[in-house]
Design a protein around this motif. Structure first.
Motif, PDB file in Angstrom:
ATOM      1  N   UNK A 113      56.618  38.533  56.084  1.00  0.00           N
ATOM      2  CA  UNK A 113      56.555  37.076  56.305  1.00  0.00           C
ATOM      3  C   UNK A 113      55.974  36.368  55.089  1.00  0.00           C
ATOM      4  N   UNK A 114      54.912  36.936  54.508  1.00  0.00           N
ATOM      5  CA  UNK A 114      54.293  36.309  53.335  1.00  0.00           C
ATOM      6  C   UNK A 114      55.246  36.286  52.144  1.00  0.00           C
ATOM      7  N   UNK A 115      56.153  37.242  52.101  1.00  0.00           N
ATOM      8  CA  UNK A 115      57.126  37.277  51.013  1.00  0.00           C
ATOM      9  C   UNK A 115      58.274  36.296  51.235  1.00  0.00           C
ATOM     10  N   UNK A 116      58.248  35.577  52.347  1.00  0.00           N
ATOM     11  CA  UNK A 116      59.282  34.577  52.622  1.00  0.00           C
ATOM     12  C   UNK A 116      60.324  35.038  53.622  1.00  0.00           C
ATOM     13  N   UNK A 117      60.153  36.221  54.190  1.00  0.00           N
ATOM     14  CA  UNK A 117      61.116  36.713  55.175  1.00  0.00           C
ATOM     15  C   UNK A 117      61.001  35.956  56.486  1.00  0.00           C
ATOM     16  N   UNK A 118      62.101  35.924  57.209  1.00  0.00           N
ATOM     17  CA  UNK A 118      62.131  35.229  58.489  1.00  0.00           C
ATOM     18  C   UNK A 118      62.338  36.240  59.613  1.00  0.00           C
ATOM     19  N   UNK A 119      61.536  36.091  60.654  1.00  0.00           N
ATOM     20  CA  UNK A 119      61.560  37.051  61.758  1.00  0.00           C
ATOM     21  C   UNK A 119      62.722  36.822  62.712  1.00  0.00           C
TER      22      UNK A 119
ATOM     23  N   UNK B 291      66.317  38.864  66.806  1.00  0.00           N
ATOM     24  CA  UNK B 291      67.597  38.764  67.489  1.00  0.00           C
ATOM     25  C   UNK B 291      68.292  40.126  67.579  1.00  0.00           C
ATOM     26  N   UNK B 292      68.202  40.894  66.490  1.00  0.00           N
ATOM     27  CA  UNK B 292      68.892  42.188  66.458  1.00  0.00           C
ATOM     28  C   UNK B 292      68.075  43.311  67.079  1.00  0.00           C
ATOM     29  N   UNK B 293      66.746  43.124  67.151  1.00  0.00           N
ATOM     30  CA  UNK B 293      65.852  44.220  67.550  1.00  0.00           C
ATOM     31  C   UNK B 293      66.169  44.842  68.903  1.00  0.00           C
ATOM     32  N   UNK B 294      66.408  44.059  69.970  1.00  0.00           N
ATOM     33  CA  UNK B 294      66.654  44.700  71.277  1.00  0.00           C
ATOM     34  C   UNK B 294      67.859  45.634  71.260  1.00  0.00           C
ATOM     35  N   UNK B 295      68.933  45.215  70.605  1.00  0.00           N
ATOM     36  CA  UNK B 295      70.152  46.027  70.588  1.00  0.00           C
ATOM     37  C   UNK B 295      69.988  47.258  69.693  1.00  0.00           C
ATOM     38  N   UNK B 296      69.341  47.062  68.537  1.00  0.00           N
ATOM     39  CA  UNK B 296      69.122  48.186  67.630  1.00  0.00           C
ATOM     40  C   UNK B 296      68.164  49.204  68.254  1.00  0.00           C
ATOM     41  N   UNK B 297      67.136  48.691  68.916  1.00  0.00           N
ATOM     42  CA  UNK B 297      66.173  49.593  69.551  1.00  0.00           C
ATOM     43  C   UNK B 297      66.819  50.351  70.701  1.00  0.00           C
ATOM     44  N   UNK B 298      67.716  49.672  71.416  1.00  0.00           N
ATOM     45  CA  UNK B 298      68.427  50.339  72.509  1.00  0.00           C
ATOM     46  C   UNK B 298      69.232  51.511  71.974  1.00  0.00           C
TER      47      UNK B 298
END
Length: 289
Positions: free
Chosen positions: A19-25, A30-37
């Motif tokens: 986040x400090x480097x300018x990344x956006x969560x 958005x992708x995390x639930x499907x990737x984690x599944x």
């Protein structure tokens, strides 16, 4: 507690730096639930395939060791030495009287003074089986030591199944992350006619799979496995101490010498001082009198 702190540090440093480097969560969330599944589900399935139900339950139970730490503490080692002192002294003064204690430790007024040790079936079995064998003239120190060593080694090998199973899952997570990422790329290629801003988000979502696989493997599952193995191996010293004291007894050393052998074989951060143990043994003698 230190395990929880470690997990917090991992998440704060990784995502805080992003986040400090300018990344956006947003794209990650958005992708995390499907990737984690995909990744977590595949890892869980592979874990179930490679282990029987007993191994699965054992591993899940042992995960608590990451947060609880070693089962045996400083006072437990001191109690063990006091217990062995009482049993060895009784065995030499009244061998017949020892029989009722080793045959029914749950009813013994010696064993019941140390409820935590009494609750550990393997520790009690090691003590009682060895003392019982000695009463039946199976008292060759070298043979008994070899038998105890093999027994302790077999128990340790069985106990280490949990961290090994966790390590196997950790080793596979980066590859499963690549699988999820490839599926994301396939999905992106099917939408190649979309504008760049949409394709960029889709590619970013696919890369979350690679990130998640590597992050879980080296940030969580790998350290969990290492900590579980460390705790199991540390707990193993408790049973090795039993072996050392009982073998010293078979060598016919004085009772106090047998206990001192055990004290010196206790891990340094759990080892009672000579004076501390001497005071505890005096209390044991006073109670016995």
């Amino acid at each position: 507690m230190i395990g929880i702190v470690g997990i917090l540090v991992i998440f704060v440093m990784v995502f805080g730096g992003y986040i400090l480097a300018g990344g956006k969560m947003g794209i990650i969330l958005k992708a995390l639930p499907f990737e984690f599944m995909m990744i977590g589900g595949a890892a869980a399935g592979a874990f179930l395939i490679s282990n029987d139900m007993a191994g699965v339950k054992h591993t899940l139970k042992d995960m608590g060791k990451v947060f609880k730490g070693s089962k045996w503490k400083h006072d437990d080692y001191k109690d063990l030495l006091c217990l062995l002192f009482e049993l060895i002294r009784l065995a030499r003064q009244n061998p017949v009287g020892l029989e009722e204690h080793v045959e029914a430790p749950d009813e013994s007024n010696i064993f019941t003074k140390y409820p935590k040790i009494l609750a550990d079936k393997e520790a009690i079995a090691l003590i009682c089986d060895t003392l019982r064998s000695a009463s039946m003239n199976y008292d060759d120190p070298h043979q008994v030591e070899e038998v105890l060593e093999k027994r302790i080694e077999a128990n340790l090998t069985h106990a280490l199944h949990s961290p090994h199973a966790m390590a196997a899952v950790g080793d596979g997570l980066p590859a499963l992350g690549i699988v999820a990422a490839v599926l994301g790329v396939i999905k992106t290629m099917a939408s190649i006619d979309q504008p760049p801003e949409i394709l960029g988000k889709m590619i970013g979502g696919a890369l979350v799979g690679t990130f998640l696989g590597v992050f879980l493997a080296y940030g969580l599952v790998g350290p969990f496995s290492a900590k579980m193995q460390s705790v199991i191996e540390e707990d193993g010293h408790f049973y090795q101490l039993i072996r050392e004291v009982l073998v010293a007894n078979l060598h016919n050393h004085a009772t106090n010498i047998c206990i001192e052998v055990g004290r010196q074989n206790t891990p340094g951060h759990h080892r009672p001082s000579f004076s501390e143990l001497e005071e505890a043994l005096k209390e044991v003698k006073t109670e016995a009198a």
